[in-house]
Design an enzyme around this catalytic site. Structure first.
Site, PDB file in Angstrom:
ATOM      1  N   HIS A  96     -41.870 -63.133 -72.760  1.00 39.53           N
ATOM      2  CA  HIS A  96     -42.678 -62.480 -73.802  1.00 39.53           C
ATOM      3  C   HIS A  96     -43.586 -61.470 -73.643  1.00 39.53           C
ATOM      4  O   HIS A  96     -44.899 -61.393 -73.701  1.00 39.53           O
ATOM      5  CB  HIS A  96     -43.383 -63.421 -74.849  1.00 39.53           C
ATOM      6  CG  HIS A  96     -42.016 -64.392 -75.440  1.00 39.53           C
ATOM      7  ND1 HIS A  96     -41.062 -64.037 -76.296  1.00 39.53           N
ATOM      8  CD2 HIS A  96     -42.056 -65.802 -75.361  1.00 39.53           C
ATOM      9  CE1 HIS A  96     -40.544 -65.216 -76.760  1.00 39.53           C
ATOM     10  NE2 HIS A  96     -41.018 -66.151 -76.045  1.00 39.53           N
ATOM     11  N   ASP A 270     -45.212 -64.975 -80.618  1.00 40.42           N
ATOM     12  CA  ASP A 270     -45.233 -64.926 -79.024  1.00 40.42           C
ATOM     13  C   ASP A 270     -44.985 -63.370 -78.673  1.00 40.42           C
ATOM     14  O   ASP A 270     -45.111 -63.025 -77.645  1.00 40.42           O
ATOM     15  CB  ASP A 270     -43.790 -65.589 -78.784  1.00 40.42           C
ATOM     16  CG  ASP A 270     -44.053 -67.065 -78.381  1.00 40.42           C
ATOM     17  OD1 ASP A 270     -45.321 -67.206 -78.129  1.00 40.42           O
ATOM     18  OD2 ASP A 270     -43.300 -67.875 -78.374  1.00 40.42           O
TER      19      ASP A 270
END
Length: 370
Positions: A96, A270
């Site tokens: 991420h 995220d």
């Protein structure tokens, strides 16, 4: 190949990169496995389970990184792990990177080859390694939302499914992908009134057929979203642009249009979060109140069901781990979907969405020397 599985050290993270069953599959193929002691004790797998599967149990993360070529994790490396990565390492985990410039720079400086679960694709363009965690997160989003609607959790004091004579809660879900569909399934099962918004008409048709009228599937526009807000008890943000930062769907002013005590769950946190008021929280302190709305923005939602999530993740990642263990980076030349997982290599960013989000020059994967 030498494969290492360190303990996860992100706050409240109890998942682990491989189960003992996954380790056994790899040791049976002749690979060497190094597992950090206690890495899965929180979910019921002991060091002895890993030894019986053929792994060598080591005393700390530094030893695991030093012995292994391929590092298999769940979450992105934390600051104390940055210095453990070297150019000889293959890192395979969720990354991420789009909202994480510091982490991205650390991975670039390490020289390691870093593959992200969330950008690996299958032959249909799906996200096979993200999907099982999205399934878990989607179901938990509704479950957490229902819990925090309780009065003593700061919510409106509303039961998601209502009772005879009292209407159910209104759940609004933005995004009809895996997370949104699973969140809707849970909400419907609990008896809530559910509206799902998405911009894909084919996906809306698919979901409408799947839920047989039990979910109102609407085309997402600013007007349709604003119309829903004042009547929404639980709002779930479930949007995803693979590898890129999540788009901001609501301003702080729009969040304020939700009823006082409503609950907002941002599953996209995220990737930076999809609401202007979102900021990452932990399982230890999962919520805060802003604009009169309870925000649940836990950055590793699936860890709440860490045993289920670990089993599901290992089932999905194992074939790719086996491919990397057999061939190293050369596995990318045989599997274009796995190649899309490469985010950082030899100090360069190799994923277009990450490069665009963070302003880095792109090194195309097809120009990487494998």
């Amino acid at each position: 190949m030498r494969i290492g599985v360190p303990r996860e050290i992100k706050a409240d993270e109890y998942r682990v990169g491989l189960t003992p069953a996954g380790v056994r599959e790899l040791t049976d193929r002749g690979h060497s496995l190094f597992v950090e002691t206690g890495c899965a004790e929180g979910i019921g797998f002991t060091d002895q389970d890993y030894r019986e599967a053929g792994a060598e149990v080591l005393g700390g993360a530094a030893e695991v990184f030093a012995r292994a070529q391929l590092i298999v994790k769940v979450k992105e490396p934390q600051a104390s792990e940055y210095g453990l990565l070297t150019p000889e390492h293959l890192l395979f985990t969720f990354l991420h990177l789009a909202p994480e410039p510091e982490l991205t720079r650390a991975l670039m400086d390490s020289g390691a080859s870093c593959l992200a679960y969330e950008t690996v694709t299958d032959e249909r363009g799906g996200l096979p390694l993200l999907a099982p965690m999205s399934e878990v997160a989607g179901r938990l989003a509704t479950q957490a939302g229902a819990h925090h609607l309780e009065l003593h959790q700061g919510g409106r004091g509303i039961l998601l499914g209502g009772v005879p004579g009292v209407p159910p809660a209104q759940v609004t879900i933005i995004g009809g992908g895996v997370v949104g569909a699973q969140a809707a399934q849970m909400a419907v099962g609990l008896g809530a009134k559910v509206t799902l918004l998405d911009k894909s008409l084919p996906r809306l048709r698919e979901l409408d057929e799947r839920f047989t009228g039990r979910v109102s599937c609407e085309y997402a526009t600013r007007e349709s979203l604003e119309r829903a807000l004042p009547h929404t008890d639980l709002l779930i943000g479930a949007v995803l642009v693979a590898g890129a930062a999540a788009p901001k769907l609501l301003s702080a002013e729009q969040v304020g249009q939700l009823p006082s005590g409503a609950v907002l769950v941002d599953v996209a946190i995220d990737q930076g979060g999809c609401f202007a008021t979102s900021r990452a929280t932990t399982h230890g302190k999962p919520t805060y109140v802003e604009q009169g709305v309870v925000h649940y923005c836990v950055a590793n939602i699936p860890s709440a069901a860490a045993r289920t999530a670990t089993l599901a993740l290992t089932h999905a990642t194992l074939p790719y781990i086996q491919a990397l263990a057999e061939s190293g980076l050369e596995a990318l030349s045989h599997n274009p979907g796995l190649a899309r997982g490469l985010n950082v290599h030899a100090g360069r960013v190799t994923h277009p969405a990450v490069a665009q989000s963070l302003g880095h020059e792109l090194l195309p994967v097809d120009s990487v020397s494998l």
